[in-house]
Design an enzyme around this catalytic site. Structure first.
Site, mmCIF file in Angstrom:
data_model
loop_
_atom_site.group_PDB
_atom_site.id
_atom_site.type_symbol
_atom_site.label_atom_id
_atom_site.label_comp_id
_atom_site.label_asym_id
_atom_site.label_seq_id
_atom_site.Cartn_x
_atom_site.Cartn_y
_atom_site.Cartn_z
ATOM 1 N N GLU A 113 37.947 65.454 67.568
ATOM 2 C CA GLU A 113 37.106 64.352 67.097
ATOM 3 C C GLU A 113 37.394 64.127 65.617
ATOM 4 O O GLU A 113 37.268 65.050 64.803
ATOM 5 C CB GLU A 113 35.621 64.655 67.286
ATOM 6 C CG GLU A 113 34.733 63.503 66.823
ATOM 7 C CD GLU A 113 33.254 63.840 66.778
ATOM 8 O OE1 GLU A 113 32.446 62.892 66.740
ATOM 9 O OE2 GLU A 113 32.897 65.038 66.763
ATOM 10 N N GLU A 139 36.407 66.463 59.607
ATOM 11 C CA GLU A 139 35.510 65.717 58.725
ATOM 12 C C GLU A 139 35.984 65.880 57.292
ATOM 13 O O GLU A 139 36.198 67.004 56.824
ATOM 14 C CB GLU A 139 34.069 66.216 58.872
ATOM 15 C CG GLU A 139 33.067 65.621 57.900
ATOM 16 C CD GLU A 139 32.979 64.101 57.991
ATOM 17 O OE1 GLU A 139 33.133 63.443 56.944
ATOM 18 O OE2 GLU A 139 32.759 63.584 59.105
ATOM 19 N N ASN A 185 41.724 65.296 55.839
ATOM 20 C CA ASN A 185 41.882 63.851 55.958
ATOM 21 C C ASN A 185 42.710 63.497 57.189
ATOM 22 O O ASN A 185 43.727 64.150 57.466
ATOM 23 C CB ASN A 185 42.572 63.315 54.697
ATOM 24 C CG ASN A 185 42.438 61.814 54.558
ATOM 25 O OD1 ASN A 185 42.642 61.054 55.502
ATOM 26 N ND2 ASN A 185 42.105 61.368 53.355
ATOM 27 N N ASP A 208 34.096 54.429 59.966
ATOM 28 C CA ASP A 208 33.842 53.424 58.932
ATOM 29 C C ASP A 208 34.614 52.158 59.284
ATOM 30 O O ASP A 208 35.829 52.204 59.480
ATOM 31 C CB ASP A 208 34.314 53.968 57.576
ATOM 32 C CG ASP A 208 33.819 53.132 56.402
ATOM 33 O OD1 ASP A 208 33.712 51.899 56.554
ATOM 34 O OD2 ASP A 208 33.567 53.717 55.329
ATOM 35 N N LYS A 267 36.448 44.706 54.794
ATOM 36 C CA LYS A 267 37.242 43.817 53.953
ATOM 37 C C LYS A 267 38.725 43.890 54.335
ATOM 38 O O LYS A 267 39.253 44.964 54.615
ATOM 39 C CB LYS A 267 37.061 44.185 52.481
ATOM 40 C CG LYS A 267 35.631 43.961 51.982
ATOM 41 C CD LYS A 267 35.492 44.306 50.515
ATOM 42 C CE LYS A 267 34.054 44.063 50.044
ATOM 43 N NZ LYS A 267 33.877 44.400 48.607
ATOM 44 N N ASP A 296 29.241 50.897 66.901
ATOM 45 C CA ASP A 296 28.208 49.863 66.987
ATOM 46 C C ASP A 296 28.684 48.582 66.323
ATOM 47 O O ASP A 296 27.968 47.568 66.349
ATOM 48 C CB ASP A 296 26.931 50.328 66.286
ATOM 49 C CG ASP A 296 27.149 50.456 64.779
ATOM 50 O OD1 ASP A 296 28.059 51.225 64.386
ATOM 51 O OD2 ASP A 296 26.450 49.780 64.002
ATOM 52 N N THR A 301 26.127 60.596 69.484
ATOM 53 C CA THR A 301 26.222 61.061 68.109
ATOM 54 C C THR A 301 24.900 60.758 67.402
ATOM 55 O O THR A 301 24.019 60.090 67.948
ATOM 56 C CB THR A 301 27.366 60.354 67.354
ATOM 57 O OG1 THR A 301 26.966 59.006 67.080
ATOM 58 C CG2 THR A 301 28.645 60.346 68.173
ATOM 59 N N GLU A 302 24.786 61.230 66.141
ATOM 60 C CA GLU A 302 23.578 60.921 65.364
ATOM 61 C C GLU A 302 23.419 59.406 65.188
ATOM 62 O O GLU A 302 22.321 58.858 65.338
ATOM 63 C CB GLU A 302 23.657 61.584 63.978
ATOM 64 C CG GLU A 302 23.732 63.098 64.014
ATOM 65 C CD GLU A 302 25.168 63.607 64.027
ATOM 66 O OE1 GLU A 302 26.116 62.790 64.173
ATOM 67 O OE2 GLU A 302 25.355 64.831 63.906
ATOM 68 N N GLU A 306 24.681 57.054 67.077
ATOM 69 C CA GLU A 306 24.438 56.407 68.362
ATOM 70 C C GLU A 306 22.959 56.457 68.736
ATOM 71 O O GLU A 306 22.388 55.473 69.218
ATOM 72 C CB GLU A 306 25.281 57.087 69.447
ATOM 73 C CG GLU A 306 25.264 56.391 70.780
ATOM 74 C CD GLU A 306 26.285 56.980 71.742
ATOM 75 O OE1 GLU A 306 26.297 56.543 72.904
ATOM 76 O OE2 GLU A 306 27.062 57.875 71.329
#
Length: 213
Positions: free
Chosen positions: A44, A69, A96, A118, A122, A154, A191-192, A194
């Protein structure tokens, strides 16, 4: 994702090396021998505070889950969660996604998850989106033949962009849904983000794709 600076994070991670791999590049080519004991590896990217990976590890004990992460002050929460639940099939890496091919060898990962990444809305930030073609090239390299990418978000703009990007890359869209929770999928682990967004009635988008080989 913003997080308050935690000055104790470095020491906490050093004290929990059974859960977090501090030198993941040293494991390249040996994840299954040294970390997962031969179990399939599911990765993940952007694991956040660890709710998804902890839930998946509970549901699939025959799989070893790796959570990547970048933000140290966030990954400590994920490590703490897994430490409390005593999952033995989870490893975290604080690194990363741009370094994926430095950390995993070709065909070393069995499945990949992108959860609520994320959106970088832009245009000038397009290259930072985790479904930009440079990232897709890395996913293709580290995934085993037949390995899949499962993405949830989302953000409709990011989802539509990703569907186009994945299709142009040559991926096969195995599943596309614009309202995941209408499916009432019993295998879905939230997930948190979600949980937060679905409680507000926002639709959750999901796709599952396979890469060309």
């Amino acid at each position: 994702m913003r997080a308050r600076h935690k000055p104790w994070a470095d020491d906490f991670l050093k004290d929990n090396t059974e859960i977090i791999e501090l030198n993941p590049a040293a494991c390249k080519g040996n994840w299954k021998q040294e970390i997962s004991q031969g179990r399939p590896i599911h990765l993940e990217i952007g694991t956040g505070k660890g709710s998804f990976i902890d839930g998946m590890a509970a549901n699939h004990p025959s799989v070893h889950f790796v959570g990547m992460e970048l933000v140290k002050s966030i990954i400590v929460s994920a490590v703490e969660k897994v430490k409390n639940t005593e999952r033995s099939n989870v490893t975290f890496i604080n690194d990363n996604a741009e370094k994926l091919t430095e950390i995993f060898a070709e065909n070393e990962v069995d499945q990949l998850y992108l959860n609520f990444s994320d959106p970088w809305p832009k245009n000038r930030h397009e290259k930072r989106r985790l479904t930009f073609h440079t990232f897709l090239s890395q996913y293709q390299q580290i995934l085993k033949p037949g390995g899949q990418l499962v993405m949830k978000t989302d953000n409709r703009g990011l989802f539509e962009y990703s569907l186009v990007s994945l299709s142009q890359f040559g991926c096969t869209l195995e599943e596309v849904t614009f309202d995941l929770h209408q499916l009432e999928d019993p295998m879905n682990v939230m997930t948190e983000y979600e949980e937060k967004f679905s409680a507000k009635g926002q639709p959750i988008y999901r796709c599952c794709v396979s890469f060309p080989k």
